[in-house]
Design an enzyme around this catalytic site. Sequence first.
Site, mmCIF file in Angstrom:
data_model
loop_
_atom_site.group_PDB
_atom_site.id
_atom_site.type_symbol
_atom_site.label_atom_id
_atom_site.label_comp_id
_atom_site.label_asym_id
_atom_site.label_seq_id
_atom_site.Cartn_x
_atom_site.Cartn_y
_atom_site.Cartn_z
ATOM 1 N N ASP A 55 0.860 -1.195 0.000
ATOM 2 C CA ASP A 55 0.000 0.000 0.000
ATOM 3 C C ASP A 55 0.895 1.245 0.000
ATOM 4 O O ASP A 55 1.588 1.508 0.981
ATOM 5 C CB ASP A 55 -0.882 -0.055 1.264
ATOM 6 C CG ASP A 55 -1.616 1.260 1.521
ATOM 7 O OD1 ASP A 55 -1.773 2.058 0.572
ATOM 8 O OD2 ASP A 55 -2.037 1.470 2.675
ATOM 9 N N ASP A 59 -4.017 3.853 2.585
ATOM 10 C CA ASP A 59 -5.451 3.581 2.802
ATOM 11 C C ASP A 59 -5.688 2.127 3.220
ATOM 12 O O ASP A 59 -6.828 1.671 3.297
ATOM 13 C CB ASP A 59 -6.282 3.929 1.555
ATOM 14 C CG ASP A 59 -5.873 3.113 0.341
ATOM 15 O OD1 ASP A 59 -4.954 2.278 0.462
ATOM 16 O OD2 ASP A 59 -6.459 3.314 -0.742
ATOM 17 N N ASP A 63 -1.829 -1.208 -3.975
ATOM 18 C CA ASP A 63 -2.169 -0.446 -5.182
ATOM 19 C C ASP A 63 -1.098 -0.609 -6.260
ATOM 20 O O ASP A 63 -0.066 -1.243 -6.029
ATOM 21 C CB ASP A 63 -2.375 1.032 -4.823
ATOM 22 C CG ASP A 63 -1.315 1.530 -3.859
ATOM 23 O OD1 ASP A 63 -0.134 1.277 -4.146
ATOM 24 O OD2 ASP A 63 -1.659 2.115 -2.809
ATOM 25 N N ASP A 132 -5.095 -10.311 -15.142
ATOM 26 C CA ASP A 132 -6.263 -11.159 -15.011
ATOM 27 C C ASP A 132 -7.412 -10.570 -15.814
ATOM 28 O O ASP A 132 -7.752 -9.403 -15.628
ATOM 29 C CB ASP A 132 -6.659 -11.103 -13.528
ATOM 30 C CG ASP A 132 -6.904 -12.461 -12.955
ATOM 31 O OD1 ASP A 132 -7.712 -13.187 -13.550
ATOM 32 O OD2 ASP A 132 -6.311 -12.768 -11.916
ATOM 33 N N ASP A 236 -9.822 -15.830 -16.394
ATOM 34 C CA ASP A 236 -10.585 -16.311 -15.252
ATOM 35 C C ASP A 236 -11.691 -17.286 -15.703
ATOM 36 O O ASP A 236 -12.334 -17.060 -16.730
ATOM 37 C CB ASP A 236 -11.220 -15.085 -14.591
ATOM 38 C CG ASP A 236 -11.828 -15.390 -13.259
ATOM 39 O OD1 ASP A 236 -11.079 -15.741 -12.354
ATOM 40 O OD2 ASP A 236 -13.062 -15.275 -13.121
ATOM 41 N N GLU A 303 -7.742 -20.456 -16.699
ATOM 42 C CA GLU A 303 -8.070 -21.110 -15.428
ATOM 43 C C GLU A 303 -9.192 -22.105 -15.681
ATOM 44 O O GLU A 303 -10.316 -21.718 -16.035
ATOM 45 C CB GLU A 303 -8.536 -20.080 -14.395
ATOM 46 C CG GLU A 303 -8.761 -20.730 -13.038
ATOM 47 C CD GLU A 303 -9.745 -19.997 -12.123
ATOM 48 O OE1 GLU A 303 -9.678 -20.214 -10.920
ATOM 49 O OE2 GLU A 303 -10.594 -19.242 -12.631
ATOM 50 N N HIS A 365 -4.865 -17.200 -4.996
ATOM 51 C CA HIS A 365 -5.661 -16.363 -4.090
ATOM 52 C C HIS A 365 -6.990 -17.019 -3.697
ATOM 53 O O HIS A 365 -7.814 -16.369 -3.058
ATOM 54 C CB HIS A 365 -5.920 -15.018 -4.769
ATOM 55 C CG HIS A 365 -6.677 -15.191 -6.052
ATOM 56 N ND1 HIS A 365 -6.131 -15.808 -7.152
ATOM 57 C CD2 HIS A 365 -7.943 -14.889 -6.386
ATOM 58 C CE1 HIS A 365 -7.030 -15.863 -8.112
ATOM 59 N NE2 HIS A 365 -8.142 -15.314 -7.678
ATOM 60 N N ASP A 366 -7.204 -18.265 -4.112
ATOM 61 C CA ASP A 366 -8.428 -18.983 -3.751
ATOM 62 C C ASP A 366 -8.129 -20.175 -2.841
ATOM 63 O O ASP A 366 -9.058 -20.855 -2.389
ATOM 64 C CB ASP A 366 -9.117 -19.547 -5.005
ATOM 65 C CG ASP A 366 -9.526 -18.465 -5.987
ATOM 66 O OD1 ASP A 366 -9.872 -17.364 -5.551
ATOM 67 O OD2 ASP A 366 -9.493 -18.743 -7.211
HETATM 68 C C1 GLC Z 1 -11.813 -17.514 -10.294
HETATM 69 C C2 GLC Z 1 -10.979 -16.603 -9.412
HETATM 70 C C3 GLC Z 1 -11.733 -16.326 -8.163
HETATM 71 C C4 GLC Z 1 -13.019 -15.629 -8.507
HETATM 72 C C5 GLC Z 1 -13.841 -16.471 -9.481
HETATM 73 C C6 GLC Z 1 -14.988 -15.697 -10.088
HETATM 74 O O1 GLC Z 1 -11.930 -18.786 -9.782
HETATM 75 O O2 GLC Z 1 -9.724 -17.195 -9.188
HETATM 76 O O3 GLC Z 1 -10.995 -15.558 -7.246
HETATM 77 O O4 GLC Z 1 -13.771 -15.410 -7.343
HETATM 78 O O5 GLC Z 1 -13.062 -16.936 -10.551
HETATM 79 O O6 GLC Z 1 -14.530 -14.735 -10.980
#
Ligand code: GLC
Length: 576
Positions: A55, A59, A63, A132, A236, A303, A365-366
Amino acid sequence: MAGMRSKPRYLIPDTTIFGPPANSMSRTALANSNAEGEWWKKTTVYHVYVRSFYDSNGDGIGDIQGIIEKLDYLHDLGYETIWVSPFTQSPQKDFGYDISDYLSISPEYGDMPLFEKLVEEVHRRSMKLVFDLVVNHTSSEHSWFTESASSRDNPKADWYVWKDGKGKKGLKRPNNWRAMAGNKAWTYHPQRKQFYYTAFLPFQPDLNYHNPEVKQAMFEVIRFWLNKGVDGFRLDIISAIYEDSELRSNPPSPRLTPSDKSLSIFFQNLKNNFLHEKSFEFATELRRVVDEFDNPKRVLIGESHGDEALIRRFCQNDGQYGLHAVFLFKAISTPFKAEKYREMLMTFEKHFPEPLIPTLVFANHDRNRVISRLGGSIEKAKLLALFQFTCRGIPFTYFGDEIGIPRVRIPLKDGKDAIAIQHKWVPQFLVDRSSEILNRDECRTPMLWNERPRAGFCESSAEPWLPVADSFREINVEKQISEPHSLLNFYRKIIRLRNKAPSLHAGSLEILHDLCDRKILAYRRIFNEEKHIVLLNMSHQQVKTPLNKPVLLSTHPQSPVHQLQPFEGRIINESH
Ligand code: GLC
């Protein structure tokens, strides 16, 4: 010199399995382009979750300027590509995966001139920038959707997947489809008096790619960013791009929870709303769009969950090239055992031989943090890194895994993540027992830069958007830079070695089955005369090394040559 390299020897020929390469490229031309232009096959990717990285303006939210300020850190480690999570306009209900404008930057992350500066700064360091792109759905606040929802006959009426409900009043869902997040996939819209379909959450309506106008609009979005100089996209949930045009209900499945192999959830096999035949054709269309920009070449990484035999069709289908790579999530759920890893490698090599390329992904990140999945063991984390950066494939590091940021426990009821909010009803004790996360906040907590307050992620007076891991005084970048045998310094060594050694970043891979057993995984990487053997002791016992040769790099630098320590991995240079 790159141009002078001769063709690497690949063990599995491409043409016999998949038919001739598309675009009438001969094998020799293809081999030359591998050596010169196909940078993504040799690269290493660092996944920046922008909100949590750094950051710069106090905030509490990471960023774009924060990424720019930390580029030297990534460059120094040896990463050549960064993948940045979505930063375009969004109501942030799914933290950017719900886009309300594809062509402008969300103010909390920066603005367009700053984005342009990011591209420039990345390229100045001879690195690449992949971002992404959520092509499958928009936010329900996107103007395309509000227009589409406004009536049944507006110009964008057919841009999303709309369907009349069943039953006398038309209030019953059109079919039984579940979304990937487990919820029912249809939401009633009172204005249109129809249901719209969502592959993920109800505020993320799916675009209708059966409509050519939608395709063209998205291709324009792609061209816009390619003209800005981005080097490619992570696409995605590309597996959800098409659904059965007759909207047939899904068959039952024995599975309650999803797996990395098959798309099933809540006892339903999602075969009619995911991995539709047309998705693979769409990948080849996307490829044609990005191939319009070939100086330098751009890349598409998809993905998709699902069986490797099926999802490889995103990359090559009916003799046509599509995406350059797809994530192979099997690596995340494969048990950390020599025999299981050997099977996994065999699967990857079988389905992604040259000119295709596997991906090596252990977190994102999931999903749960790598170190937490490995029971907190730094030894195992080093061994995993050795594996990841010496196999044939594109390695992806999720930010913070290079220092071992752990999963930070955050109760479901406090979750900011939309999945956590949706699953608030799940008893916390069940979540705590699981090795996977349900509240994705737990893997998205801020980067740990140093031992100052807030771990140096933001000013001490600011409140970070998610809590900082308690262990930040022991686990942080600054500290690990100063410790020669830290996880971070091991990452630096192995990445730099990979970058230097053609066999490791561009060579063929041969599994040394004779040396493999329940404890050991062994393989060789070969590029012309250069050969490296990788030995991994994936057991907690000392073992006699099957190869008594001088070691080029080991996870255990003090280890005697004739013995592999528990969870030791080493690289042996066989070239001379
Ligand atoms: C993908 C992303 C995830 C997101 C989902 C919906 O799986 O990795 O973070 O919530 O798609 O876009």
